[in-house]
Design an enzyme around this catalytic site. Structure first.
Site, short mmCIF file in Angstrom:
data_model
loop_
_atom_site.label_atom_id
_atom_site.label_comp_id
_atom_site.label_asym_id
_atom_site.label_seq_id
_atom_site.Cartn_x
_atom_site.Cartn_y
_atom_site.Cartn_z
N LYS A 53 0.83 -1.21 0.00
CA LYS A 53 0.00 0.00 0.00
C LYS A 53 0.86 1.26 0.00
O LYS A 53 0.60 2.21 -0.76
CB LYS A 53 -0.93 -0.02 1.21
CG LYS A 53 -2.04 -1.07 1.11
CD LYS A 53 -2.74 -1.31 2.44
CE LYS A 53 -3.80 -2.40 2.31
NZ LYS A 53 -4.40 -2.79 3.60
N GLN A 97 -4.36 -0.97 9.70
CA GLN A 97 -4.25 -2.34 9.21
C GLN A 97 -4.79 -3.33 10.25
O GLN A 97 -4.38 -3.29 11.41
CB GLN A 97 -2.79 -2.67 8.88
CG GLN A 97 -2.59 -4.04 8.27
CD GLN A 97 -3.26 -4.21 6.92
OE1 GLN A 97 -3.19 -3.34 6.07
NE2 GLN A 97 -3.92 -5.34 6.73
N ASP A 120 -11.06 3.15 3.94
CA ASP A 120 -11.41 1.72 3.95
C ASP A 120 -12.93 1.52 3.89
O ASP A 120 -13.40 0.41 3.63
CB ASP A 120 -10.88 1.05 5.22
CG ASP A 120 -9.63 0.21 4.96
OD1 ASP A 120 -9.40 -0.16 3.79
OD2 ASP A 120 -8.90 -0.07 5.92
#
Length: 299
Positions: A53, A97, A120
């Site tokens: 990422k 994460q 997200d």
């Protein structure tokens, strides 16, 4: 045989558009997109995801930040970092994460992220916007958003009248996927472990999305001839034919069987997987455009 939907190629198209949009923002004198990634602990898979990422963010020309925290980081310390990132005008996307260590309440952490920086798409505000069709400002979870782009490459944006079956009801994939298909005028059924006669239901689908995390559960004879099959699953199974202790990746769909009937199908790997990071970049650049008071770009 089915058309193989090339997720790598579509993901690269998305990344190239993100690069162009980032350059356009700079030309308008706006702040370049900023993505902050927070990782707690040393989970090997998470380390790989985060590195990928961050690398893609830099490739897109983003201001890229990474907070790598020890496993013993307290919830209070983590929430303080998120609060600081919420207040930082150079940061447009915040990604924590998962999984987090057991002593940290992951739900509380996710809900602390400012909804306009929740790239997200897990904050209740964004979940609610998606569920009610408020797509202009909603951030959609990256995997279903990427899956939807793949479907549109095959079927077009208007899916009116098509039957869609989503196998799996997770908050991260199944439910948002169903909402995206509804917004495109599909007739949608969400199937799960308690669904009766799942094979027959799957055979009714013009669009079949498998997201259950069970290796090759969806068999070839579950697929309606000509259907578009989106396989979200990534499962590692033993592969003794490759040598002792070896393994290979498979999806939730028995690919070789399903490809004989499907009109189009995503492979594993190389299908939905590459789209997830690409759509994270798309959400981040969209957040930067909204923060600058500009029209949100579409993908």
């Amino acid at each position: 045989m089915a058309e193989v939907i090339d997720g790598k190629s579509v993901a690269e198209d998305v990344v190239q558009k993100v690069k162009a949009l980032t350059a356009e923002l700079s030309a308008k004198g706006a702040t370049r997109p900023g993505l902050a990634v927070v990782i707690v602990g040393e989970d090997p898979a998470s380390q790989v995801y985060v590195a990928s990422k961050s690398r893609t963010a830099k490739e897109c020309g983003f201001h890229s930040l990474q907070h790598t925290l020890p496993a013993e980081t307290t919830e209070e310390e983590l929430l303080k970092i998120i609060g600081d990132l919420n207040a930082d005008p150079t940061v447009h996307g915040i990604l924590v994460q998962l999984p987090l260590p057991g002593h940290v309440n992951a739900g509380k952490v996710i809900q602390t992220i400012a909804p306009e920086k929740d790239v997200d798409g897990f904050h209740f505000i964004n979940v609610g916007k998606l569920g009610t069709g408020e797509m202009e400002t909603a951030f959609v979870p990256c995997t279903p958003a990427g899956s939807m782009l793949l479907i549109e490459r095959v079927r077009g944006k208007d899916l009116s009248g098509l039957n869609a079956v989503v196998v799996g009801r997770s908050n991260i994939v199944g439910k948002p996927m169903a909402n995206l298909l509804l917004a495109a005028n599909c007739t949608v059924t969400i199937a799960h472990s308690r669904t009766k006669d799942l094979p027959a239901l799957a055979r009714s689908a013009d669009i079949l999305v498998a997201a259950v995390g069970r290796p090759e559960m969806v068999k070839g004879d579950w697929v309606k001839p000509g259907a578009t099959v989106i396989d979200v699953g990534i499962n590692r199974i033993p592969a003794p034919e490759k040598g002792e202790g070896k393994s290979r990746l498979v999806g939730d769909v028995a690919y070789a069987e399903a490809a004989k009937l499907a009109g189009a199908i995503t492979p594993v790997p190389g299908g939905v997987g590459p789209m997830t990071i690409a759509m994270l970049m798309a959400n981040t650049v969209a957040s930067a455009y909204l923060a600058a008071g500009l029209q949100r770009p579409s993908f």
